[in-house]
Design an enzyme around this catalytic site. Structure first.
Site, short mmCIF file in Angstrom:
data_model
loop_
_atom_site.label_atom_id
_atom_site.label_comp_id
_atom_site.label_asym_id
_atom_site.label_seq_id
_atom_site.Cartn_x
_atom_site.Cartn_y
_atom_site.Cartn_z
CB CYS A 1 40.97 36.43 37.33
SG CYS A 1 42.06 36.34 38.76
CE LYS B 1 45.42 42.09 42.30
NZ LYS B 1 44.74 40.80 42.30
CD GLU C 1 40.21 51.31 46.14
OE1 GLU C 1 39.64 50.46 46.84
OE2 GLU C 1 39.77 51.69 45.04
CE LYS D 1 48.70 40.66 44.00
NZ LYS D 1 47.54 39.89 43.69
CB SER E 1 54.47 36.04 40.38
OG SER E 1 53.78 37.04 39.62
#
Ligand code: PBG
Ligand code: ZN
Length: 327
Positions: free
Chosen positions: A123, A197, A235, A250, A276
């Site tokens: 990305c 995630k 997962e 995450k 973040s």
């Protein structure tokens, strides 16, 4: 009189409290993320959405990491911001891509003293900002993306990365990367997969930092629905089966149940990524004087460890070391 529990007996002094403390932060648990930008000359560009964090050119990264390792930092996670993006994210797997250069530089200086973890994704490198190959109909195409991700991982390993950390959430990427590493002489390089995630609003500040926001649509067709916990276990199991050596959950703070369930389900080392948005929310409230930053940071990270994380990926790593809050 002995008919109630006197829990306060063990809370009377700092030394006694430390003695019975069940969870501690330690310097070797910390992983500091860095944003390395491809630029001419020295760049140290503050990231608006993440006060205290900067985009760093190679030389500035070198200086910053040297300071951090002097304070006791043992591991970092690298994100790259290339000068040029294209639909297939070519700079992610170019031998001279910015992250590959950063890895070589850091390994040259620090050798085995610093674990250099490479975030593997497309990305930051694709013009459309998606983590895989984007078809004209807006679908992110899984299988062709695997090949590119494996190439990126290989380029990072060739540059000297100690750990490969795929964050794209394409199906089968761990197996594809494992295979590519193994047949090219890197069967000794571990994979730390972002196993669970979530498609999270908490990544907002990062996308400004890494200039990686998708130009169209969102990541919900590959990142997980925040509503789902059992799916996370699928997962996690898949990544373990495909050969992941370590796992990441995450974001961290809003997903403590996922950390605990992952810890209980799998015996692989487990990292939590305090992302973040978690960082910026604490920072902002602290800057406004509304909360005590050191204490909120400590409590947030202790909670994450208590939930089951062995390692912490946090933008507060340097601060914790600087202030002696983790040794
Ligand atoms: C790239 C990537 C992201 C983060 C880590 N790797 C962003 C995203 O998936 O959009 C988020 C980190 C953070 O918010 O601190 N795939
Ligand atoms: Zn991505």
């Amino acid at each position: 009189m002995n008919d109630f529990f006197r829990g306060r007996r063990l809370r009377s002094t700092p030394a006694l409290r430390a003695l019975v403390g069940e969870t501690r932060l330690a310097a070797p648990d910390l992983i500091m993320p860095y944003f390395v930008v491809e630029a001419k000359g020295s760049v140290r560009k503050p990231i608006n959405s993440m006060p205290g964090q900067n985009q760093l050119s190679l030389d500035e990264l070198d200086k910053q990491v040297a300071r951090a390792t002097d304070l006791g930092l043992r591991a970092c996670l690298l994100f790259g911001i290339p000068a040029h993006k294209d639909p297939l994210g070519g700079q992610a797997y170019d031998e001279n891509g910015i992250v590959q250069r950063a890895i070589r530089r850091l390994k040259r200086r620090h050798g085995a003293e610093l674990v250099v973890i490479a975030d593997t994704c497309l990305c930051e490198y694709t013009s459309h900002g998606h983590c895989g190959v984007l078809l004209e109909n807006g679908v992110v195409d899984n299988d062709p993306s695997l090949e590119l991700l494996a190439k990126a991982a290989l380029a990072q390993a060739r540059a000297g990365a100690d750990v490969i950390a795929p964050s794209d959430m394409m199906d089968g990427r761990v197996a594809a990367i494992r295979q590519a590493l193994d047949v090219n002489g890197f069967n000794h390089i571990p994979i730390m997969s972002y196993a669970a995630k979530y498609a999270s609003a908490y990544y907002g500040p990062f996308r400004e930092a890494a200039e990686s926001a998708p130009k169209s649509g969102d990541r919900k067709s590959y990142q997980m629905d925040p509503a789902n916990a059992r799916e996370a276990m699928r997962e996690v199991a898949a990544d373990a089966l495909e050969g992941a050596d370590m796992l990441i959950v995450k974001p961290a703070g809003p997903y403590l149940d996922i950390l605990r369930q992952t810890r209980d389900a799998v015996n692989l080392p487990l990292a939590a990524y305090q992302v973040s948005g978690e960082y910026s929310l604490i920072r902002a409230a602290a800057q406004l004087g509304w909360v005590d930053e050191d204490r909120v940071v400590m409590e947030s990270l202790i909670g994450i460890k208590r939930a089951g994380a062995d390692m912490l990926i946090t933008y507060f790593s340097e601060m914790l070391l600087e202030k002696g809050l983790a040794r």
